[in-house]
Design a protein around this motif. Structure first.
Motif, PDB file in Angstrom:
ATOM      1  N   GLN A   1     -15.033  -3.492  -9.579  1.00 38.82           N
ATOM      2  CA  GLN A   1     -14.983  -2.224  -8.755  1.00 38.82           C
ATOM      3  C   GLN A   1     -13.425  -2.030  -8.482  1.00 38.82           C
ATOM      4  O   GLN A   1     -12.710  -3.056  -8.245  1.00 38.82           O
ATOM      5  N   LEU A   2     -13.082  -0.718  -8.431  1.00 37.62           N
ATOM      6  CA  LEU A   2     -11.833  -0.404  -8.233  1.00 37.62           C
ATOM      7  C   LEU A   2     -11.550   0.513  -7.263  1.00 37.62           C
ATOM      8  O   LEU A   2     -12.390   1.597  -6.955  1.00 37.62           O
ATOM      9  N   VAL A   3     -10.589   0.299  -6.329  1.00 37.20           N
ATOM     10  CA  VAL A   3     -10.037   1.209  -5.084  1.00 37.20           C
ATOM     11  C   VAL A   3      -8.819   1.499  -5.209  1.00 37.20           C
ATOM     12  O   VAL A   3      -7.814   0.734  -5.073  1.00 37.20           O
ATOM     13  N   GLU A   4      -8.435   2.829  -5.390  1.00 39.56           N
ATOM     14  CA  GLU A   4      -7.039   3.386  -5.515  1.00 39.56           C
ATOM     15  C   GLU A   4      -6.436   3.664  -4.013  1.00 39.56           C
ATOM     16  O   GLU A   4      -7.261   4.079  -3.084  1.00 39.56           O
ATOM     17  N   SER A   5      -5.417   3.660  -3.774  1.00 40.77           N
ATOM     18  CA  SER A   5      -4.782   3.887  -2.441  1.00 40.77           C
ATOM     19  C   SER A   5      -3.141   4.283  -2.678  1.00 40.77           C
ATOM     20  O   SER A   5      -2.667   3.893  -3.705  1.00 40.77           O
ATOM     21  N   GLY A   6      -2.547   4.688  -1.735  1.00 37.40           N
ATOM     22  CA  GLY A   6      -0.979   5.248  -1.827  1.00 37.40           C
ATOM     23  C   GLY A   6      -0.788   6.502  -1.966  1.00 37.40           C
ATOM     24  O   GLY A   6       0.377   6.843  -2.180  1.00 37.40           O
ATOM     25  N   GLY A   7      -1.760   7.327  -2.105  1.00 35.38           N
ATOM     26  CA  GLY A   7      -1.676   8.681  -2.456  1.00 35.38           C
ATOM     27  C   GLY A   7      -0.980   9.477  -1.435  1.00 35.38           C
ATOM     28  O   GLY A   7      -0.988   8.767  -0.053  1.00 35.38           O
ATOM     29  N   GLY A   8      -0.334  10.611  -1.523  1.00 28.19           N
ATOM     30  CA  GLY A   8       0.057  11.371  -0.416  1.00 28.19           C
ATOM     31  C   GLY A   8       0.805  12.797  -0.907  1.00 28.19           C
ATOM     32  O   GLY A   8       0.795  13.180  -1.966  1.00 28.19           O
ATOM     33  N   LEU A   9       1.060  13.443   0.343  1.00 31.10           N
ATOM     34  CA  LEU A   9       2.076  14.700  -0.048  1.00 31.10           C
ATOM     35  C   LEU A   9       3.418  14.353   0.184  1.00 31.10           C
ATOM     36  O   LEU A   9       3.919  13.747   1.064  1.00 31.10           O
ATOM     37  N   VAL A  10       4.581  14.414  -0.961  1.00 37.89           N
ATOM     38  CA  VAL A  10       5.758  14.269  -0.913  1.00 37.89           C
ATOM     39  C   VAL A  10       6.395  15.462  -1.450  1.00 37.89           C
ATOM     40  O   VAL A  10       5.982  16.177  -2.220  1.00 37.89           O
ATOM     41  N   GLN A  11       7.920  15.212  -1.078  1.00 40.27           N
ATOM     42  CA  GLN A  11       8.655  16.438  -1.715  1.00 40.27           C
ATOM     43  C   GLN A  11       9.255  16.179  -3.027  1.00 40.27           C
ATOM     44  O   GLN A  11       9.230  15.021  -3.535  1.00 40.27           O
ATOM     45  N   PRO A  12       9.631  17.012  -3.815  1.00 44.29           N
ATOM     46  CA  PRO A  12       9.952  16.569  -5.213  1.00 44.29           C
ATOM     47  C   PRO A  12      11.077  15.564  -5.162  1.00 44.29           C
ATOM     48  O   PRO A  12      11.910  16.049  -4.157  1.00 44.29           O
ATOM     49  N   GLY A  13      11.435  14.877  -6.245  1.00 47.11           N
ATOM     50  CA  GLY A  13      12.379  13.910  -6.039  1.00 47.11           C
ATOM     51  C   GLY A  13      12.233  12.543  -5.292  1.00 47.11           C
ATOM     52  O   GLY A  13      12.695  11.621  -5.515  1.00 47.11           O
TER      53      GLY A  13
END
Length: 126
Positions: free
Chosen positions: A3-15
């Protein structure tokens, strides 16, 4: 199955930078080669990066080479994707995938993986 669970995504600015994590459970993590894929709206899921079961070999899509780094910690049952110098075109849902093998071969095709996480959204926008 693992079983795999991803995390750490989000909204960021370029760069900006983000580090995605994919935690595995259910089977011996070190028996699996791992990969990261992504899917942007209206597009097919595409390969991003792959790492061998021991972590000694890696490969990347040309679009992320030099900006993204895949790594793994078998003691923590986790694979990471460090993403630097993010661009708006990196916006997508990012998925980790696992293939049960101790071959040193690196896998870049969707069909070569038989375990998938649910994905984490990465949005790069100013």
């Amino acid at each position: 199955q693992v079983q795999l669970v991803e995390s750490g995504g989000g909204l960021v600015q370029p760069g900006a930078s983000l580090r995605l994590s994919c935690a595995a459970s259910g089977r011996t993590f070190s028996n699996y080669a791992m990969g990261w894929f992504r899917q942007a709206p209206g597009k097919e899921r595409e390969f991003v990066a792959a790492i061998s079961w021991r972590g000694r070999s890696t490969t990347y899509a040309d679009s992320v080479k030099g900006r993204f780094t895949i790594s793994r910690d078998n003691a923590k049952n986790t694979v990471y994707l460090q993403m630097n110098s993010l661009k708006p075109e990196d916006t997508a849902v990012y998925y980790c995938a696992a293939r049960n093998t101790r071959s040193s071969t690196l896998y870049s095709a969707l069909a070569q993986y038989d375990n998938w996480g649910q994905g984490t959204q990465v949005t790069v926008s100013s």
